[in-house]
Design an enzyme around this catalytic site. Structure first.
Site, mmCIF file in Angstrom:
data_model
loop_
_atom_site.group_PDB
_atom_site.id
_atom_site.type_symbol
_atom_site.label_atom_id
_atom_site.label_comp_id
_atom_site.label_asym_id
_atom_site.label_seq_id
_atom_site.Cartn_x
_atom_site.Cartn_y
_atom_site.Cartn_z
ATOM 1 N N HIS A 166 0.833 -1.213 0.000
ATOM 2 C CA HIS A 166 0.000 0.000 0.000
ATOM 3 C C HIS A 166 0.862 1.256 0.000
ATOM 4 O O HIS A 166 2.087 1.210 0.106
ATOM 5 C CB HIS A 166 -0.932 -0.003 1.214
ATOM 6 C CG HIS A 166 -0.219 0.116 2.529
ATOM 7 N ND1 HIS A 166 0.302 1.308 2.997
ATOM 8 C CD2 HIS A 166 0.066 -0.800 3.493
ATOM 9 C CE1 HIS A 166 0.866 1.127 4.169
ATOM 10 N NE2 HIS A 166 0.754 -0.137 4.502
ATOM 11 N N SER A 219 1.301 3.837 -5.241
ATOM 12 C CA SER A 219 1.782 5.120 -4.735
ATOM 13 C C SER A 219 3.145 4.941 -4.079
ATOM 14 O O SER A 219 4.082 4.490 -4.724
ATOM 15 C CB SER A 219 0.733 5.717 -3.794
ATOM 16 O OG SER A 219 1.002 7.073 -3.537
#
Length: 323
Positions: free
Chosen positions: A82, A150
């Protein structure tokens, strides 16, 4: 035998009274939870998504670092990472579509989600690569597909460059670590702001509006509970961001692109207001063999906003990898 006078004195109660009473009590309970324990609704929804994806929560100590993660599914191993201010839950919508065919491992990076802060206080991407490598090694994983979103994409790219023997394929989803034209988000960072570090409902809603083209619906009390939950880490995330945007860290991935050997997917959404979609031009120039896929109508949180297209693109790059 009851006589008419008996029935008159003891009229039969309508059959629907007990179900209606139970329904009313249930609604009253939900309303009470919404107002007084909205975090329970948040946890219940995460648990529902985790169950739908066939994932189980677990914990592991690796040296002095404690990790919380989820794992499940069947097939080739896939590690999902993540981004900044994110958590393992960001991958759940996409994981639900991958777990029938792949064995998924999704950790909360130290300092995020349920994992405690990094024991050494270092959050530079190279430090996070080594920490992640220690985790997967402790899990006994030696060769796997790797995907990062990201900041997680920045970490995943550096991981693939440093440990090419471990990475069968690489999926970079709205990845940090390469330059893009200056936008409002970058200008805010340069002025010392940090939209990731939400501390209340107003700042959370502002961040969601930046991160999503169409923010997911959640009632105000539930959003406020989430804001309260992450507010405790706002000071940490400000420090993490400062470590990540130093001159030697901000575009660290760009310097390692030539060293990535695994089949690579570069996936972006065209309405990303944080990391501009023109970032893909860097990958196009420096990784001519990479598969570049730009999705329409979504923002920065691609694994949540476009899970079907994300899963399809990832399955396609998995298929190109060597056994």
């Amino acid at each position: 035998m009851n006589t008419p006078s008996d029935r008159a004195m003891n009229p039969r109660k309508p059959w629907w009274r007990w179900p209606a009473l139970l329904l009313g009590l249930g609604l009253l309970g939900l309303i009470s939870i919404y107002w007084f324990r909205p975090g329970w609704l948040l946890d219940a929804d995460f648990a529902r998504q985790r169950w739908q994806a066939g994932l189980s929560r677990a914990e592991l100590d690796v040296g002095v670092q404690h990790w919380v993660y989820v794992e499940g599914g069947q097939g080739d191993p896939v590690l999902l990472v993540h981004g900044l201010a994110g958590s393992k839950e960001n991958w759940y919508p996409t994981a639900r579509l991958l777990s029938p065919n792949y064995h998924l491992l999704i950790p909360d990076l130290p300092g995020f989600g349920e994992s405690p802060d990094a024991a050494d206080g270092h959050y530079q991407v190279d430090a996070q690569v080594e920490r992640l490598h220690a985790f997967v090694t402790a899990k006994g994983w030696t060769r796997f597909h790797l995907a990062g979103h990201s900041m997680g994409g920045h970490i995943a790219g550096l991981y693939a460059a440093k440990y090419p023997e471990s990475v069968r394929s690489l999926s970079l989803v709205n990845a940090a670590g390469v330059p893009f034209p200056r936008n409002a988000f970058q200008a805010e960072l340069e002025q010392g702001g940090n939209p990731f570090a939400a501390t209340d409902l107003q700042s959370l809603d502002r961040f969601l509006a930046m991160a999503f083209a169409k923010p997911p619906f959640a009632p105000a009390r539930v959003r406020a509970a989430y804001a309260e939950r992450i507010a405790a880490r706002a000071p940490l995330w400000r420090g993490v961001l400062r470590q990540l945007i130093t001159e030697d860290q901000r575009y660290r991935l760009q310097t390692e692109l030539p060293n990535i050997k695994a089949p690579t997917l570069v996936l972006w959404c065209d309405q990303d207001a944080l990391l501009d979609v023109l970032s893909t031009e860097v990958f196009r120039a420096e990784m001519p063999t990479a598969t570049i896929n730009v999705l329409k109508g979504c923002g920065h949180m691609t694994p949540m906003e476009a899970p079907t297209d994300t899963a399809a693109a990832m399955r396609a790059i998995f298929a190109t990898a060597a056994p």
